[in-house]
Design a protein around this motif. Structure first.
Motif, mmCIF file in Angstrom:
data_model
loop_
_atom_site.group_PDB
_atom_site.id
_atom_site.type_symbol
_atom_site.label_atom_id
_atom_site.label_comp_id
_atom_site.label_asym_id
_atom_site.label_seq_id
_atom_site.Cartn_x
_atom_site.Cartn_y
_atom_site.Cartn_z
ATOM 1 N N ILE A 29 41.956 37.070 37.262
ATOM 2 C CA ILE A 29 43.030 37.973 37.093
ATOM 3 C C ILE A 29 42.950 37.950 35.586
ATOM 4 O O ILE A 29 43.111 37.030 34.758
ATOM 5 C CB ILE A 29 44.120 37.330 37.627
ATOM 6 C CG1 ILE A 29 44.094 36.914 39.133
ATOM 7 C CG2 ILE A 29 45.504 38.070 37.274
ATOM 8 C CD1 ILE A 29 45.245 36.213 39.789
ATOM 9 N N SER A 30 42.820 39.391 35.406
ATOM 10 C CA SER A 30 42.864 39.555 33.724
ATOM 11 C C SER A 30 43.980 40.136 33.170
ATOM 12 O O SER A 30 44.531 41.365 33.780
ATOM 13 C CB SER A 30 41.746 40.248 33.444
ATOM 14 O OG SER A 30 41.583 40.672 32.062
ATOM 15 N N SER A 31 44.596 39.801 32.231
ATOM 16 C CA SER A 31 45.895 40.301 31.591
ATOM 17 C C SER A 31 45.728 40.032 30.217
ATOM 18 O O SER A 31 45.124 39.117 29.721
ATOM 19 C CB SER A 31 47.307 39.809 32.208
ATOM 20 O OG SER A 31 47.435 38.478 31.999
ATOM 21 N N PRO A 32 46.453 40.987 29.426
ATOM 22 C CA PRO A 32 46.298 40.694 27.968
ATOM 23 C C PRO A 32 46.802 39.454 27.517
ATOM 24 O O PRO A 32 47.894 38.599 27.960
ATOM 25 C CB PRO A 32 47.470 41.772 27.316
ATOM 26 C CG PRO A 32 47.477 42.847 28.512
ATOM 27 C CD PRO A 32 47.303 42.199 29.835
ATOM 28 N N LYS A 35 43.278 34.858 31.006
ATOM 29 C CA LYS A 35 42.401 35.022 32.019
ATOM 30 C C LYS A 35 42.681 33.961 32.989
ATOM 31 O O LYS A 35 42.472 32.826 32.532
ATOM 32 C CB LYS A 35 40.792 35.173 31.597
ATOM 33 C CG LYS A 35 40.564 36.029 30.595
ATOM 34 C CD LYS A 35 40.798 37.588 31.027
ATOM 35 C CE LYS A 35 40.476 38.467 29.778
ATOM 36 N NZ LYS A 35 41.701 39.276 29.365
ATOM 37 N N ARG A 46 42.014 28.369 33.412
ATOM 38 C CA ARG A 46 42.614 29.576 32.650
ATOM 39 C C ARG A 46 42.235 29.562 31.093
ATOM 40 O O ARG A 46 42.156 28.338 30.783
ATOM 41 C CB ARG A 46 44.000 29.735 32.911
ATOM 42 C CG ARG A 46 44.713 28.276 32.300
ATOM 43 C CD ARG A 46 46.556 28.366 32.573
ATOM 44 N NE ARG A 46 46.586 28.882 33.962
ATOM 45 C CZ ARG A 46 47.589 29.849 34.130
ATOM 46 N NH1 ARG A 46 48.401 30.373 33.202
ATOM 47 N NH2 ARG A 46 48.178 30.209 35.334
ATOM 48 N N ASN A 54 42.670 44.285 24.964
ATOM 49 C CA ASN A 54 43.158 44.967 26.100
ATOM 50 C C ASN A 54 42.364 46.192 26.551
ATOM 51 O O ASN A 54 42.841 47.219 26.316
ATOM 52 C CB ASN A 54 44.662 45.374 25.741
ATOM 53 C CG ASN A 54 45.360 45.659 26.830
ATOM 54 O OD1 ASN A 54 44.893 45.786 27.900
ATOM 55 N ND2 ASN A 54 46.492 46.559 26.676
ATOM 56 N N GLN A 86 40.062 48.134 38.580
ATOM 57 C CA GLN A 86 40.741 48.411 37.254
ATOM 58 C C GLN A 86 42.010 48.877 37.425
ATOM 59 O O GLN A 86 42.128 49.571 38.501
ATOM 60 C CB GLN A 86 39.738 49.480 36.530
ATOM 61 C CG GLN A 86 38.167 48.802 36.218
ATOM 62 C CD GLN A 86 37.852 50.107 35.474
ATOM 63 O OE1 GLN A 86 38.418 51.123 34.769
ATOM 64 N NE2 GLN A 86 36.238 49.704 34.818
#
Length: 86
Positions: A29-32, A35, A46, A54, A86
């Motif tokens: 799970i990738s967010s700004p 990870k 994590r 980003n 994506q």
């Protein structure tokens, strides 16, 4: 409990959370700035870092001995299926 090495932002869970000798479903799970890595739906590790770009990521695979148990050489692994969203 997760293990953190000093001020290292990489947090991982010791062996036992995921059986690496069996089939596993991995999710990233990738967010700004964050990870999160899941093994069979359970959090395995994590990485929090505000310097993550980003932007879209590549999907790559690597086998690596992490120091637990006896190393196996060569280190084969099979990937049955992969999909990138994506």
């Amino acid at each position: 409990l997760p293990i953190s090495q000093n001020s290292n932002p990489q947090v991982h869970t010791p062996p036992g959370v995921c059986d690496f000798t069996a089939f596993n479903v991995w999710t990233i799970i990738s967010s700004p700035g964050l990870k999160v890595f899941l093994c069979n739906g359970a959090e395995w590790g994590r990485i929090a870092n505000s310097n993550f770009p980003n932007s879209p990521m590549n999907l790559d695979f690597q086998a690596q001995y992490l120091g637990w148990g006896t190393p196996v050489t060569p280190c084969p692994y099979d990937i049955a299926w992969a999909q990138q969203y994506q």
